[in-house]
Design an enzyme around this catalytic site. Structure first.
Site, mmCIF file in Angstrom:
data_model
loop_
_atom_site.group_PDB
_atom_site.id
_atom_site.type_symbol
_atom_site.label_atom_id
_atom_site.label_comp_id
_atom_site.label_asym_id
_atom_site.label_seq_id
_atom_site.Cartn_x
_atom_site.Cartn_y
_atom_site.Cartn_z
ATOM 1 N N TYR A 104 -6.215 -0.527 7.190
ATOM 2 C CA TYR A 104 -5.395 -1.729 7.024
ATOM 3 C C TYR A 104 -6.209 -2.943 7.458
ATOM 4 C CZ TYR A 104 -1.175 -4.303 6.129
ATOM 5 O OH TYR A 104 -0.271 -5.174 5.595
ATOM 6 N N LYS A 175 0.003 -0.167 4.192
ATOM 7 C CA LYS A 175 1.183 -0.305 5.045
ATOM 8 C C LYS A 175 1.919 1.033 5.170
ATOM 9 C CE LYS A 175 3.036 -4.126 6.890
ATOM 10 N NZ LYS A 175 2.390 -5.391 7.243
#
EC number: 1.1.1.38
Length: 565
Positions: A104, A175
């Site tokens: 991420y 996510k």
């Protein structure tokens, strides 16, 4: 013991041979047992040795270390995810602190910019405007049938990088990886979605390899109707799903949230998740200083939907600590590119209007012109907290930080913009400019700062402390909506997990290695608040604990038994 027994029950599946090996959710690779290789026609398709998942993870980690730059590490991990999801999450479990910045922020930003160049294999759904008449069919085409969490973006405001078109798909994928690795939500229940409504990025439009709809972005009524068609189709396909809006542009983010938050179980992580983790961090920081949040004066650089969302959560907490609405708002100063938001500024957005300062209260300020700069605010308002959500690097200058420190013995400075290249100030500079006095939390990960023989931990104000626990709490409780009270419960629970606030030393936020336990605690309080607010069925504490554990997936191989179509 009962829950452990449930997780070890055999899984009956109809696939075999090469098809089974191509199924990321089911593939075990070299860990298929002799019996499974025989029953599923896998002999000859795999090397002779039968390995454990620990041996597979050790090999994968050695290969990972061979890559020298973060972008290549990201591609490698994504390849494992697309071939063997259980192994992918086992690897993350063992190295989460090291790998979270790779899967991420900040590395995912580069992956989004180069999405069409590094594309290997389809994941999730690409809902394009030219196919708007077939959205129901596209949702039926999803390989996962029992979807419980969707993360959706339209790719217009990807981190601080702007319009990336379908390249924004990297964000929902990343996510949802954190929903699983931090919050225990099974990857079988997650679905990343990008709404392809075109792009206004000339680099994408002129790139012959760009894989999205090569068209300027649709806007206005056409855009709203397309998003609504998607939402209604989702409600028909998965009526109990949790939908997270991600990286929508400011002009759409708040209107979409306001339109759908009472219609479907949804939230916007950029607005509400960022606000929740920031509020939790501020409550903890205030406690560590022996104060309450209501005692702080807060200045924001960045008055968009994210900044204003954080400000509204701060107002709500200050009110819960005894201030009136007017008193709380008087302690919040919002600065954007045009200066301090005041009641004299024209063309403010609806969500900004409640956060303006009254001009009459600024009459005695020592300012030189009508546009009141961040430095002017720091000199006159004397904030104790400075929060950056501007998306612009370097705007917390040495002059501003030193000015803040003149009137605040222990300033709280939070440059939250992502990725790292957009941070308002680097932690080592803030520590140096305040002679080690500042308490610093950032949006992207930074190493501890060494200053005068002392090491200062830098808290990453990462939404991953919040949204996985919210997701787990919603699933465990069966909540129908995500309410402000549930978000506030998440913030307060995070603050209660702060080592600095609880013990007077250590980091402001828990270690990433402890994030699964934090998610469990947040899930329980979110679920309890959902019950209190009437959006979930009331159960006992014991039943809630059991539901959380039952829904907390672990990356372990199940025994497979053969069935037929």
């Amino acid at each position: 013991m009962e829950l452990e027994h449930e997780s070890k029950r055999p899984l009956y599946i109809p696939y075999s041979g090469p098809i089974l090996l191509e199924f990321p959710l089911l593939n075990k690779g070299s860990a298929f047992t002799e019996e499974e290789r025989r029953n599923f026609n896998l002999h000859g398709l795999l090397p002779e040795a039968v390995e454990t998942i620990e041996e597979q993870a050790e090999r994968a980690y050695r290969q990972y270390l061979d890559f020298k730059n973060d972008a290549d590490k990201h591609i490698y991990l994504r390849n494992i995810q697309d071939t063997n999801e259980t192994l992918f999450y086992r690897l993350l479990d063992a190295h989460l602190n090291e790998m979270m910045p790779i899967i991420y922020t900040p590395t995912v930003g580069e992956a989004c910019e180069h999405f069409s160049d590094i594309y290997r294999r389809a994941r999730g759904l690409f809902i394009s405007h030219p196919n708007k008449a077939h959205i129901d069919d596209m949702l039926q085409n999803a390989t996962k049938q029992n979807v419980k969490v969707i993360v959706v973006t339209d790719g217009e405001r990807i981190l601080g990088l702007g319009d990336q078109g379908i390249g924004g798909m990297g964000i929902p994928i990343g996510k949802l990886s954190l929903y699983t690795s931090c919050g225990g939500i099974s990857p079988a229940y997650t679905l990343p979605v990008v709404l392809d409504v075109g792009t206004n990025n000339p680099q994408r439009l002129n790139d012959p390899l760009y894989m999205g709809w090569r068209h300027p972005r649709i806007t206005g009524k056409e855009y709203d109707e397309f998003v609504d068609e998607f939402i209604q189709a989702v409600k028909r396909r998965w009526p109990n799903v949790l939908l997270q809006f991600e990286d929508f542009a400011q002009k759409n983010a708040m209107p979409l949230l306001n339109r759908y938050r009472h219609e479907i179980c949804c939230f916007n992580d950029d607005i509400q998740g960022t606000a929740a983790v920031t509020l939790g961090s501020l409550i903890a920081a205030s406690r560590a200083a022996g104060r309450q949040l209501k005692d702080q004066t807060v200045t924001f650089l960045g008055a968009g939907s994210a900044g204003c969302g954080i400000a509204e959560q701060i107002v709500a907490q200050m009110k819960s600590e005894g201030l009136s609405d007017e008193q709380a708002r008087a302690r919040i100063f919002m600065v954007d590119r045009f200066g301090l938001l005041t009641d004299k500024l024209p063309n403010l957005l609806d969500f900004q209007n409640k956060l303006v300062q009254k001009s009459s209260s600024l009459a005695k300020w020592d300012v030189n012109n009508d546009s009141i700069s961040l430095l002017d605010v720091v000199r006159n308002a004397k904030p104790t907290v400075l929060i950056g959500v501007s998306g612009q690097a370097g705007l917390f200058t040495e002059e501003i930080i030193r000015e803040m420190h003149k009137h605040c013995e222990r300033p709280i400075v939070m440059p939250l913009s992502n990725p790292t290249s957009r941070v308002e100030a680097r932690p080592e500079d803030i520590i140096n400019w305040t002679d080690g006095a500042a308490l610093v939390a950032t949006g992207s990960p930074f190493n501890p700062v060494k200053y005068k023989d002392q090491e200062y931990p830098i808290a990453q104000c990462n939404n991953a402390y919040i949204f996985p626990g919210i997701g787990l709490g919603v699933i465990a409780s069966g909540a129908k909506l995500v309410t402000d009270g549930m978000l506030m419960a998440a913030s307060r629970t995070l603050a209660n997990c702060s080592p600095l606030a609880q013990e007077g030393q250590g980091p402001l936020l828990p270690l990433i290695d402890d994030i699964q336990e934090v998610s469990r605690k947040i899930a329980k309080q979110v679920a309890k608040e959902a019950q209190i607010q009437g959006v979930a069925t009331v159960t006992s504490d014991g039943a809630l604990d059991e539901a959380i554990e039952r829904n907390f997936w672990k990356p372990e191989y199940r025994v497979y038994k053969r069935t037929s179509f």
